[in-house]
Design a protein around this motif. Structure first.
Motif, PDB file in Angstrom:
ATOM      1  N   TYR A  33      -5.442   0.871   4.855  1.00 15.56           N
ATOM      2  CA  TYR A  33      -6.063   1.309   3.605  1.00 15.56           C
ATOM      3  C   TYR A  33      -6.871   2.589   3.843  1.00 15.56           C
ATOM      4  CZ  TYR A  33      -8.399   0.830  -0.939  1.00 15.56           C
ATOM      5  OH  TYR A  33      -8.857   1.043  -2.228  1.00 15.56           O
ATOM      6  N   LYS A  34      -7.667   2.599   4.905  1.00 15.81           N
ATOM      7  CA  LYS A  34      -8.486   3.773   5.209  1.00 15.81           C
ATOM      8  C   LYS A  34      -7.623   4.969   5.594  1.00 15.81           C
ATOM      9  CE  LYS A  34     -12.666   1.313   6.707  1.00 15.81           C
ATOM     10  NZ  LYS A  34     -13.568   0.997   7.844  1.00 15.81           N
ATOM     11  N   GLY A  35      -6.596   4.728   6.418  1.00 16.62           N
ATOM     12  CA  GLY A  35      -5.732   5.830   6.830  1.00 16.62           C
ATOM     13  C   GLY A  35      -4.992   6.454   5.663  1.00 16.62           C
ATOM     14  N   ILE A  36      -4.541   5.599   4.747  1.00 12.20           N
ATOM     15  CA  ILE A  36      -3.782   6.101   3.581  1.00 12.20           C
ATOM     16  C   ILE A  36      -4.695   6.852   2.616  1.00 12.20           C
ATOM     17  CG2 ILE A  36      -2.482   5.384   1.546  1.00 12.20           C
ATOM     18  CD1 ILE A  36      -1.376   3.074   3.297  1.00 12.20           C
ATOM     19  N   THR A  37      -5.819   6.208   2.263  1.00  5.83           N
ATOM     20  CA  THR A  37      -6.699   6.816   1.248  1.00  5.83           C
ATOM     21  C   THR A  37      -7.387   8.080   1.769  1.00  5.83           C
ATOM     22  OG1 THR A  37      -8.476   5.297   1.917  1.00  5.83           O
ATOM     23  CG2 THR A  37      -7.119   4.664   0.042  1.00  5.83           C
ATOM     24  N   GLN A  94       4.234 -11.306 -11.975  1.00  8.32           N
ATOM     25  CA  GLN A  94       3.824 -10.112 -12.686  1.00  8.32           C
ATOM     26  C   GLN A  94       3.607  -8.983 -11.684  1.00  8.32           C
ATOM     27  OE1 GLN A  94       0.283 -11.379 -14.780  1.00  8.32           O
ATOM     28  NE2 GLN A  94       1.459 -11.956 -16.597  1.00  8.32           N
ATOM     29  N   VAL A  95       3.858  -7.767 -12.124  1.00  8.97           N
ATOM     30  CA  VAL A  95       3.612  -6.601 -11.277  1.00  8.97           C
ATOM     31  C   VAL A  95       2.276  -5.999 -11.678  1.00  8.97           C
ATOM     32  CG1 VAL A  95       4.406  -4.307 -10.609  1.00  8.97           C
ATOM     33  CG2 VAL A  95       6.067  -6.137 -10.975  1.00  8.97           C
ATOM     34  N   LEU A  96       1.382  -5.885 -10.706  1.00  7.04           N
ATOM     35  CA  LEU A  96       0.034  -5.379 -10.968  1.00  7.04           C
ATOM     36  C   LEU A  96      -0.176  -4.085 -10.192  1.00  7.04           C
ATOM     37  CD1 LEU A  96      -2.898  -5.662 -12.052  1.00  7.04           C
ATOM     38  CD2 LEU A  96      -3.389  -6.991  -9.978  1.00  7.04           C
ATOM     39  N   PRO A  97      -0.206  -2.937 -10.873  1.00  6.64           N
ATOM     40  CA  PRO A  97      -0.515  -1.685 -10.186  1.00  6.64           C
ATOM     41  C   PRO A  97      -2.017  -1.425 -10.194  1.00  6.64           C
ATOM     42  CG  PRO A  97       0.234  -1.222 -12.419  1.00  6.64           C
ATOM     43  CD  PRO A  97       0.228  -2.725 -12.259  1.00  6.64           C
ATOM     44  N   MET A  98      -2.553  -1.010  -9.054  1.00  4.10           N
ATOM     45  CA  MET A  98      -3.976  -0.686  -8.939  1.00  4.10           C
ATOM     46  C   MET A  98      -4.106   0.703  -8.318  1.00  4.10           C
ATOM     47  SD  MET A  98      -5.407  -4.389  -7.547  1.00  4.10           S
ATOM     48  CE  MET A  98      -3.902  -4.740  -6.596  1.00  4.10           C
ATOM     49  N   PRO A  99      -4.087   1.751  -9.133  1.00  5.98           N
ATOM     50  CA  PRO A  99      -4.257   3.104  -8.584  1.00  5.98           C
ATOM     51  C   PRO A  99      -5.579   3.226  -7.829  1.00  5.98           C
ATOM     52  CG  PRO A  99      -3.505   3.177 -10.873  1.00  5.98           C
ATOM     53  CD  PRO A  99      -3.874   1.753 -10.584  1.00  5.98           C
ATOM     54  N   TYR A 100      -5.568   3.972  -6.750  1.00  5.31           N
ATOM     55  CA  TYR A 100      -6.762   4.076  -5.913  1.00  5.31           C
ATOM     56  C   TYR A 100      -7.968   4.597  -6.684  1.00  5.31           C
ATOM     57  CZ  TYR A 100      -3.712   3.294  -1.888  1.00  5.31           C
ATOM     58  OH  TYR A 100      -2.823   2.746  -0.999  1.00  5.31           O
ATOM     59  N   ILE A 134     -12.920   0.599  -7.854  1.00  7.14           N
ATOM     60  CA  ILE A 134     -14.324   0.990  -7.770  1.00  7.14           C
ATOM     61  C   ILE A 134     -14.905   0.672  -6.386  1.00  7.14           C
ATOM     62  CG2 ILE A 134     -16.602   0.673  -8.810  1.00  7.14           C
ATOM     63  CD1 ILE A 134     -15.068  -0.274 -11.359  1.00  7.14           C
ATOM     64  N   ALA A 135     -14.541  -0.467  -5.860  1.00  4.81           N
ATOM     65  CA  ALA A 135     -15.014  -0.916  -4.544  1.00  4.81           C
ATOM     66  C   ALA A 135     -14.005  -1.915  -3.996  1.00  4.81           C
ATOM     67  CB  ALA A 135     -16.399  -1.537  -4.649  1.00  4.81           C
ATOM     68  N   TYR A 136     -14.128  -2.212  -2.711  1.00  5.08           N
ATOM     69  CA  TYR A 136     -13.220  -3.187  -2.101  1.00  5.08           C
ATOM     70  C   TYR A 136     -13.868  -3.759  -0.844  1.00  5.08           C
ATOM     71  CZ  TYR A 136     -12.104   0.324   1.429  1.00  5.08           C
ATOM     72  OH  TYR A 136     -12.190   1.233   2.451  1.00  5.08           O
ATOM     73  N   SER A 137     -13.352  -4.889  -0.412  1.00  2.64           N
ATOM     74  CA  SER A 137     -13.811  -5.485   0.844  1.00  2.64           C
ATOM     75  C   SER A 137     -12.673  -6.285   1.456  1.00  2.64           C
ATOM     76  CB  SER A 137     -15.034  -6.380   0.619  1.00  2.64           C
ATOM     77  OG  SER A 137     -14.721  -7.457  -0.247  1.00  2.64           O
ATOM     78  N   LEU A 163       0.849  -1.177   0.000  1.00  7.45           N
ATOM     79  CA  LEU A 163       0.000   0.000   0.000  1.00  7.45           C
ATOM     80  C   LEU A 163       0.888   1.231   0.000  1.00  7.45           C
ATOM     81  CD1 LEU A 163      -2.811  -0.879   2.595  1.00  7.45           C
ATOM     82  CD2 LEU A 163      -2.725  -1.365   0.159  1.00  7.45           C
ATOM     83  N   THR A 164       0.728   2.076  -1.010  1.00  6.92           N
ATOM     84  CA  THR A 164       1.489   3.322  -1.082  1.00  6.92           C
ATOM     85  C   THR A 164       0.520   4.498  -1.034  1.00  6.92           C
ATOM     86  OG1 THR A 164       1.488   3.772  -3.478  1.00  6.92           O
ATOM     87  CG2 THR A 164       2.995   2.051  -2.682  1.00  6.92           C
ATOM     88  N   ASN A 165       1.047   5.689  -1.160  1.00 10.63           N
ATOM     89  CA  ASN A 165       0.185   6.865  -1.173  1.00 10.63           C
ATOM     90  C   ASN A 165      -0.411   7.131  -2.557  1.00 10.63           C
ATOM     91  OD1 ASN A 165       2.685   7.505  -2.271  1.00 10.63           O
ATOM     92  ND2 ASN A 165       2.594   9.637  -1.618  1.00 10.63           N
ATOM     93  N   GLN A 166      -0.162   6.205  -3.524  1.00  8.81           N
ATOM     94  CA  GLN A 166      -0.706   6.380  -4.862  1.00  8.81           C
ATOM     95  C   GLN A 166      -1.523   5.185  -5.352  1.00  8.81           C
ATOM     96  OE1 GLN A 166       2.343   7.514  -7.669  1.00  8.81           O
ATOM     97  NE2 GLN A 166       3.096   9.203  -6.398  1.00  8.81           N
ATOM     98  N   ARG A 167      -1.228   4.002  -4.826  1.00 10.07           N
ATOM     99  CA  ARG A 167      -1.856   2.805  -5.390  1.00 10.07           C
ATOM    100  C   ARG A 167      -1.659   1.605  -4.481  1.00 10.07           C
ATOM    101  NH1 ARG A 167       2.765   1.604 -10.070  1.00 10.07           N
ATOM    102  NH2 ARG A 167       4.518   2.052  -8.701  1.00 10.07           N
TER     103      ARG A 167
END
Length: 225
Positions: free
Chosen positions: A216-220, A165-171, A175-178, A154-158
């Motif tokens: 996740y909540k604190g970062i986003t 494989q490297v999979l980037p998922m920008p915030y 769309i949703a998460y759980s 978890l970074t401040n961007q994604r």
């Protein structure tokens, strides 16, 4: 020593013994109360420290970490956990069924001990020809399988998955998460993002879903740039 003196001495010894036992019980009980109070105080301090830690994370006061790959300009990593990437995978099973069917059979027979046909025993009958027919059916099964293993960051961007494989998922593309699961079936992070695999999920190792969700909540909420 007379009998009366002996009785008095026994009674006094018994009394002294009972008093000593009572004092010992009271002393042990006091020690237990002190120990219980110390344990309760320690637990209270730990609960307060944990609550403070949670509030600090939710406010975005998180210490950065170092990871093994180069990040983008201005990107900072805050959490890293091992994870398996799973998804629904279709498996096609082909089944071939075949049977032999005889065609053009020439009847042979003996009437009165004489082999029918002018050629005699050598050509009394023609060998029956056969053709093979088969049919193939396909069945499609969907199974959840591990498609990669690596690390979730978890970074401040994604959210970044680093495996084969490297999979980037920008915030902004999530769309949703759980977060859900348990220690028996595994803790899971299920993001919904563009071009994801069917039922794609990340099984988290070494962390509970509530812990990762906390970060996740604190970062986003505070640190996304």
């Amino acid at each position: 020593m007379g009998f009366k003196d002996f009785v008095n001495k026994v009674q006094k010894s018994t009394k002294d013994y009972r008093v000593a036992r009572k004092k010992l019980r009271e002393s042990n009980a006091a020690k237990r109360r002190e120990e219980e109070a110390a344990i309760a105080l320690q637990e209270q301090k730990e609960e307060e420290a944990e609550e403070l830690r949670i509030q600090q994370i939710l406010k975005g006061k998180i210490k950065p970490i170092t990871i093994s790959i180069n990040l983008q300009k201005g990107e900072i990593a805050y959490l890293s956990v091992p994870a398996d990437r799973t998804a629904s995978v279709e498996r096609v099973v082909e089944t071939t069924k075949g049977k032999s069917k005889k065609k053009g059979v020439i009847a042979r027979g003996i009437v009165g001990g004489v082999l029918l046909g002018p050629v005699g025993a050598l050509a009394g009958a023609a060998t029956a020809k056969s053709s093979h027919t088969s049919s193939t059916t396909q069945q499609v099964f969907t199974e959840t399988e591990s498609i990669d293993s690596g690390t979730l960051v978890l970074t401040n961007q994604r959210v970044l998955f680093m495996g084969n494989q490297v999979l980037p998922m920008p915030y902004e593309q999530i769309i949703a998460y759980s977060f859900y699961g348990d220690k028996f079936n595994g803790y899971k992070f299920a993001p919904k993002y563009v071009e994801m695999y069917p039922n794609e999920t990340f099984v988290i190792g070494g962390s509970s879903p509530s812990e990762m969700e906390l970060y996740y909540k604190g970062i986003t909420s505070n640190l996304v740039r």
